[in-house]
Design an enzyme around this catalytic site. Structure first.
Site: not given
Ligand code: ATP
Ligand code: MG
Length: 592
Positions: A43, A296, A306
């Protein structure tokens, strides 16, 4: 190198194996999918961090291994948090992470390019990394929503967000049907059109799936599929005032792009029945994409979400998303961490179903491994103390041969100037040293790397008693090839020629937080390390005046450094310490 998927200057990644790769392999054998297409769906509401790197390496790695494709998709269904700056940083960061590895990891516009759908097509990296946008599918998603309404699987609900929440119940209490659940298809269609036309204010109506308000899985209790948001969208402007929710947009975007394996983190396991429900109820392409979940990455001494990283940026607790102390990809890059090190780290930690804290020492190990292999060596001192070689002729300069990289003979040698006035590091001299101190001491001898053995004859101090100069004499026969070159001396230290050295600010970074789990008590900002950045004025050998941004150098015996392109000015270079040569954290912070 056994693996050819990378440029010569980077180390080869091992071929990993894990439960997701096992599933993919089995699906190919069973004929469930002809082509493997994965996706990385960030995102654009922040910069990518090292957790995203894990996901990128997994998704692109699977595509590479199984001769498939990986799409980058901006998961941009929430207009109020998303920005073009983030879209651009995401593209730059993914490119940097996989360039040199990516020419074989190709993505394609599966949505528009049916001719080659699912087939790896040779493309250059630029083309391969062009992102898809979930927002490009808004019309298709709207049409799918209309189909759901027509089939009686969705309805317009007039409950407020608070009422919707209250009617949903809790994990051990069933929910309650919405009073609007049994609207006629005609009325639902009409209202949905009017929602789209902008007739209703934010929060007054939603489109909901009609599933089961008593389901033990809360995500199946008539989840909201669309909500009203009168907001400008970074990609679609003011075209829409209703926006699909993640659960509705994600599975359908996967389907539209022909994704075979939709890999996400464990929190989404409970969403999977909804993912499947939506695809089952709609006339989507076969075979349908399926969702798989992995743990994760959580890294010690780091916060990763984020939202928290944004807080650090907004409250100016760091200098920006690319502050070299940040766990963002852009921060790590600016700090000098090679992409190959990050990838090797991601491969080394593996892919499992168990959430746990990864030791930051594993990341540091991967960085040192890669840099030890690829970084050229240079001489420089971080805390200069002047040395005068009293028996070396004034005005004489010698160009001595120095080895660029003992790990890589092909890196060759360079010349470093030697003269009567030098700098050595303050740490390499002690007036009253402890036993087994093999560096310089009054009356003692030490070898200057690539140069002579010197002996400290006199210690000059200022009025405050601070040592300001060491007057030494050199054994002028002791340099390489000289008659006394074979003399055994226990200590060898680094140095630079004072009149030739360049001055540079070196930023010494330490961990941003003082504890392994900074947010364990919900107050991560109270665990910030007040000493995470220290600046010194260093003296570096003259060749570092031509240091290139994006290249790391090893200051012999000290640390790896990289030029900070952002803050350097002509004649005023700034270097970032990428990492120390050895892990000194444990020693310094767990005394006693
Ligand atoms: P955050 O919780 O840090 O804001 P998010 O999951 O909301 O991260 P996205 O931009 O939606 O962030 O993530 C894009 C991709 O990266 C998704 O497929 C998510 O599963 C993966 N991802 C995000 N954070 C991690 C992590 N800590 N370890 C592994 N994969 C991750
Ligand atoms: Mg997300």
């Amino acid at each position: 190198m056994s693996n050819t998927n990378c440029t010569n200057s980077e180390s080869a990644a091992p071929v990993p194996s894990d439960f997701i790769r096992d599933i993919v392999a089995a699906d190919l054998v069973a004929g469930k999918h002809q082509h493997i297409i994965t996706r990385f769906p960030p995102e654009p509401n922040g910069y990518l961090h090292i957790g995203h790197a894990k996901s990128i390496c997994l998704n692109f790695g699977i595509a590479l291994q199984f001769n498939g494709l990986c799409n980058i998709r901006m998961d941009d269904t929430n207009p109020t948090k998303e920005e073009v700056e983030y879209v651009e940083s995401i593209q730059a960061d993914v490119r940097w992470l996989i360039a040199g590895w990516a020419d074989q990891v190709l993505t394609m516009k599966a949505a528009g390019d049916q001719s080659g759908a699912g087939l790896p097509v040779a493309r250059n990296v630029d083309k391969a990394l062009e992102p898809f946008y979930a927002s490009d599918y808004f019309q298709q998603l709207f049409d799918y929503a209309v189909l759901l309404i027509k089939a009686g699987h969705a309805y317009i609900c007039d409950l407020t967000p608070e009422e919707t929440e209250r009617f949903r119940g809790s994990p051990d209490h069933p929910g309650q049907n919405s009073p609007f659940r049994n609207r006629s298809v005609e009325e639902n269609l009409q209202l949905f059109d009017r929602m789209r036309a902008g007739e209703f204010p934010d929060g007054t109506r939603t489109l909901r799936a009609k599933i089961d308000m008593t389901s033990p899985n809360i995500w199946l209790r008539d989840p909201v599929l669309y909500r009203i948001r009168h907001a400008e969208h970074h990609h679609t402007g003011s075209q829409w005032c209703i926006y699909p929710m993640y659960d509705f947009a994600h599975c359908l975007s996967d389907s539209i792009e022909g994704i075979s394996h939709s890999i996400c983190t464990l929190e989404f396991e409970v969403h999977r029945p909804l993912y499947d429900w939506i695809l089952e109820k709609l006339p989507v392409k076969q075979p349908r994409p399926r969702q798989f979940e992995f743990a994760r990455l959580s890294l010690g001494y780091t916060v990763m979400s984020k939202r928290k990283l944004l807080q650090l940026v907004q409250e100016k607790l760091v200098t920006g998303w690319d502050d070299p102390r940040m766990p963002t990809i852009s921060g790590l890059r600016r700090r000098g961490v090679p992409a190959a090190a990050l990838r090797n780290f991601c491969f080394s930690i593996g892919v499992t179903k168990y959430n746990g804290l990864t030791d930051v020492a594993l990341l540091e190990y991967a960085i040192r491994e890669e840099l030890n292999r690829q970084a050229q060596r240079r001489l420089g001192v971080l805390q200069p103390i002047r040395v005068v070689v009293t028996n070396y002729p004034e005005g004489q300069v010698e160009e001595l041969d120095a080895i660029n990289n003992p790990e890589d003979p092909a890196a060759g040698t360079r010349k470093v100037p030697f003269s009567r006035e030098l700098f050595i590091d303050r740490d390499d001299f002690m007036e009253t040293p402890p036993p087994k101190y093999f560096r310089l001491r009054p009356g003692g001898e030490v070898r200057l790397k690539y140069a002579y053995i010197i002996k400290c004859d006199e210690v000059v101090k200022d009025a405050a008693g601070q040592v300001v100069e060491l007057r030494c004499s050199a054994d002028l026969g002791s340099k390489t090839g000289g008659p006394t070159s074979a003399r055994k001396i226990k200590g060898t230290i680094h140095w630079v020629s004072a009149p030739h050295a360049i001055e540079a600010e070196v930023r010494l970074y330490d961990r941003l937080f003082t504890v392994p789990e900074p947010d364990a008590d919900g107050d991560f900002k109270s665990n910030l390390n007040p000493h995470s950045l220290e600046r010194v004025m260093a003296r570096l050998e003259p060749s570092l005046a031509r240091a290139e941004a994006g290249t790391c150098y090893q200051l012999e015996r000290l640390a790896y450094l990289t030029l900070d392109a952002k803050d350097s000015q002509p004649g005023k270079p700034v270097f970032n310490r990428t990492i120390t040569l050895k892990d000194t954290w444990a020693k310094e912070h767990h005394k006693g």
